[in-house]
Design a protein around this motif. Structure first.
Motif, short mmCIF file in Angstrom:
data_model
loop_
_atom_site.label_atom_id
_atom_site.label_comp_id
_atom_site.label_asym_id
_atom_site.label_seq_id
_atom_site.Cartn_x
_atom_site.Cartn_y
_atom_site.Cartn_z
N ALA A 76 28.24 90.62 -34.12
CA ALA A 76 27.18 90.29 -35.07
C ALA A 76 25.84 90.55 -34.42
O ALA A 76 25.68 90.42 -33.21
CB ALA A 76 27.28 88.83 -35.48
N ARG A 78 21.43 90.06 -35.14
CA ARG A 78 20.41 89.33 -35.89
C ARG A 78 19.21 90.26 -36.04
O ARG A 78 18.85 90.98 -35.13
CB ARG A 78 20.02 88.08 -35.11
N GLU A 87 18.57 86.59 -40.06
CA GLU A 87 19.82 86.78 -40.81
C GLU A 87 20.84 87.41 -39.89
O GLU A 87 20.49 88.15 -38.99
CB GLU A 87 19.59 87.69 -42.01
N TRP A 90 26.95 91.26 -39.82
CA TRP A 90 28.26 91.41 -39.20
C TRP A 90 28.59 92.88 -39.01
O TRP A 90 28.72 93.61 -39.98
CB TRP A 90 29.35 90.75 -40.04
N PRO A 93 33.26 91.28 -38.52
CA PRO A 93 33.40 89.84 -38.76
C PRO A 93 34.67 89.29 -38.11
O PRO A 93 35.55 90.07 -37.70
CB PRO A 93 33.48 89.76 -40.29
N ALA A 118 23.87 81.28 -35.12
CA ALA A 118 24.31 81.74 -36.45
C ALA A 118 25.83 81.93 -36.49
O ALA A 118 26.47 81.61 -37.50
CB ALA A 118 23.60 83.04 -36.82
N ILE A 119 26.41 82.42 -35.41
CA ILE A 119 27.87 82.57 -35.35
C ILE A 119 28.55 81.21 -35.39
O ILE A 119 29.54 81.00 -36.12
CB ILE A 119 28.28 83.38 -34.09
N ASP A 121 27.36 78.43 -36.66
CA ASP A 121 27.20 77.90 -38.02
C ASP A 121 28.17 78.57 -38.99
O ASP A 121 28.77 77.89 -39.84
CB ASP A 121 25.77 78.11 -38.51
N HIS A 122 28.35 79.88 -38.87
CA HIS A 122 29.28 80.59 -39.75
C HIS A 122 30.69 80.04 -39.59
O HIS A 122 31.39 79.79 -40.59
CB HIS A 122 29.26 82.09 -39.45
N CYS A 123 31.13 79.85 -38.35
CA CYS A 123 32.49 79.35 -38.12
C CYS A 123 32.66 77.94 -38.67
O CYS A 123 33.69 77.64 -39.29
CB CYS A 123 32.83 79.41 -36.64
N ASP A 125 30.87 76.57 -41.15
CA ASP A 125 30.81 76.66 -42.61
C ASP A 125 32.08 77.26 -43.20
O ASP A 125 32.43 76.95 -44.35
CB ASP A 125 29.60 77.50 -43.04
N ALA A 126 32.78 78.10 -42.44
CA ALA A 126 34.01 78.74 -42.93
C ALA A 126 35.24 77.88 -42.70
O ALA A 126 36.36 78.32 -42.96
CB ALA A 126 34.18 80.11 -42.26
#
Length: 186
Positions: A76, A78, A87, A90, A93, A118-119, A121-123, A125-126
């Motif tokens: 990823a 930014r 932002e 990816w 991903p 950010a990575i 947070d993504h994990c 949130d997923a």
């Protein structure tokens, strides 16, 4: 790359300051492996190496984690967008389903940490059950992406200098340097 530019790249290495030798780095990786094994050995984690920097550390750390895990990588980047701030883009991903499982993210360095945050947070949130982070180097300064951003497993801490080696690069070069080096004067 021109021969002049390549000569500069070589000169940077020659003039650099060795902060940690190859043996010191390997010892730090072994200590990280012991702590990770203690915390995640019975957890069935998914382990993601962050490309490109995490390649070297993951390649050495993973064989020391003598317990069942699934390993993969992600890539990823930014970029700044004047209307929306940071932002994540990816390139690759996460390719393993990690919902309801612990995730360990392996990266080379925690500097400011915008992409790493950010990575993480993504994990979360997923649907990851938990997200932990292992970094070879934590750079000591007050410019972290957010005040609570800390790695769970840290190999070495370094002063706030421009460093390279063991996955970290200088202008795209020297990720392969056998130790942790600081650019002279930076």
């Amino acid at each position: 790359m021109s021969s002049t530019d390549l000569a500069h790249i070589k000169q940077v290495y020659i003039e650099s300051d060795l902060l940690f030798s190859e043996m010191e780095v390997k010892s730090a990786i072994q200590q990280m492996a012991a702590k990770i094994t203690e915390q995640l050995g019975d957890a069935d984690p998914v382990v993601f190496s962050v490309m490109n920097g995490g390649l070297v550390i993951a390649g050495q750390l993973l064989p020391m984690l003598n317990f069942p895990l699934q390993a993969s990588y992600l890539h990823a980047t930014r970029y700044r967008n004047t209307t929306s701030g940071h932002e994540l883009e990816w390139k690759v991903p996460p390719m393993i389903d990690f919902k309801d499982r612990p995730v360990l993210i392996i990266d080379d360095i925690l500097d400011e940490g915008h992409t790493l945050a950010a990575i993480i947070d993504h994990c979360r949130d997923a649907g990851a059950a938990s997200v932990q982070c292992a970094v070879l180097v934590d750079k000591l300064h007050e410019r972290k992406a957010r005040p609570d951003l800390k790695a769970d497993f840290i190999g070495l801490q370094v002063e706030d200098r421009y460093i390279f080696g063991y996955g970290m690069d200088y202008q795209g070069y020297w990720r392969n340097a056998p130790g942790i080096f600081a650019v002279k004067g930076l």
